[in-house]
Design an enzyme around this catalytic site. Sequence first.
Site, PDB file in Angstrom:
ATOM      1  N   HIS A   1      -1.798 -70.646  47.543  1.00 37.68           N
ATOM      2  CA  HIS A   1      -2.318 -71.882  48.144  1.00 37.68           C
ATOM      3  C   HIS A   1      -3.252 -71.619  49.316  1.00 37.68           C
ATOM      4  O   HIS A   1      -3.880 -72.544  49.840  1.00 37.68           O
ATOM      5  CB  HIS A   1      -1.149 -72.758  48.608  1.00 37.68           C
ATOM      6  CG  HIS A   1      -1.446 -74.222  48.572  1.00 37.68           C
ATOM      7  ND1 HIS A   1      -2.708 -74.730  48.379  1.00 37.68           N
ATOM      8  CD2 HIS A   1      -0.633 -75.301  48.707  1.00 37.68           C
ATOM      9  CE1 HIS A   1      -2.669 -76.053  48.403  1.00 37.68           C
ATOM     10  NE2 HIS A   1      -1.418 -76.427  48.600  1.00 37.68           N
TER      11      HIS A   1
ATOM     12  N   ASP B   1      -6.236 -74.654  45.730  1.00 36.27           N
ATOM     13  CA  ASP B   1      -5.609 -75.942  46.038  1.00 36.27           C
ATOM     14  C   ASP B   1      -4.847 -76.469  44.832  1.00 36.27           C
ATOM     15  O   ASP B   1      -5.086 -76.066  43.681  1.00 36.27           O
ATOM     16  CB  ASP B   1      -6.666 -76.960  46.451  1.00 36.27           C
ATOM     17  CG  ASP B   1      -7.288 -76.638  47.801  1.00 36.27           C
ATOM     18  OD1 ASP B   1      -6.609 -75.986  48.626  1.00 36.27           O
ATOM     19  OD2 ASP B   1      -8.440 -77.038  48.029  1.00 36.27           O
TER      20      ASP B   1
END
Length: 414
Positions: A385, A389
């Site tokens: 992450h 995304d």
Amino acid sequence: MTASPTTTVSMPSLGENVTEGTVTRWLKQPGDTIDIDEPLLEVATDKVDTEIPSPIAGVLTEILAVEDDVIDIGAPLARVEPTDAAPVSVATPPSVSHQPTPPAQEAGDIVPAHSPAQPNSTSETAPSAASETGSYEQSAPETRPTPEPAATIAASTDSARPDVGSVPDTDTSSGGADRVEKLPRIRRTIAARMVESLRVAAQLTTVVEVDISSIAQLRRDNKEAFERRTGHKLSYLPFFVKAAIEALREIPVVNSSLDADVTTVTYHRACHLGMAVDSPKGLMVPVLREAQNLSITGLAEAIASAAERVRAGTIGADDLSGGTFTITNTGSRGALFDTPIINQPQSAILGTGTVVERLKPIYDASGNLTIAVAPSVHLSLSYDHRIVDGADAARYLGAVKQRLEQGYSASDLI
């Protein structure tokens, strides 16, 4: 007695950027007769376990490195008297004591899992050749005394036997005492890499369910001809792999790597695909170079070849390095899905679950609801992450899903 000229067996090159290896087990002892290219000993690196062959036929006269010694590439390991030379006295190898370690004193060494034990791998997934879903899988090996990756490490089951004996069997009430064994190097490597991967990356997993009715029909119609033509069974796995690779072109961040300082990102031009493979010693992740150029047939053949070399112990360290994206076939052992661990420094790993029949609501042309049965699979993408995304992950899985549900044609199998 005067010794005749002998040949020194040295630590050979074990792959690019590998500078040393650890002696794990001697297969011959001083006084044993050996043939040329017959394995003398097994050594391990953080990339692969391998056997070191004798460069000549003769008699092993002296062992220069004992088990657990870390030896530089090019350093001497043993001496062999050529068959046509005069006999010489045999030197006794250095002694090393191996004593059981009580459970309370056991120190844990710790690598990637659902990412292989491979330089930059993760997996977990090593394929089971007989599985309907494919030959790679991420399930844990049945006997885990590597391998990563993981990827990443090859050897016989015997080589995985621990150096430390089991605790005496004194407990008759429960069928025996707990067994304490020395953790094999490959498991230590896998453990360390897995923990390190979770430490350095912000990892999470997104899962989608895919209707693969079109793929299932194509496979049924062509699997017999495919096996006659290629010698390999047509599983679902190469279809999943093909769709996963194609989707990387649309969402390139999934095929990227962050640098250690998190200041730059490399978007890889090619997909060097890591495929997690289960082996008797643990998980390894061989890399299929330029996988974007392979057809479904080419992928099926490359996957089968890599799995065979891993299980035969002939995979090399260079074959386990340089991956940019990894796939683990967790469904080969019946798992619905899992949350695989990223193979650093990659940014994502895709897990493919087992194919199951599911009830599916369908509306006909008149708007009436009916229920049908469709083969389905769960795809799970674990991603970093820090660079990927959630929307990127969802778009990527959506692109893979679309390709699989639209299906391929028989011409794609040529």
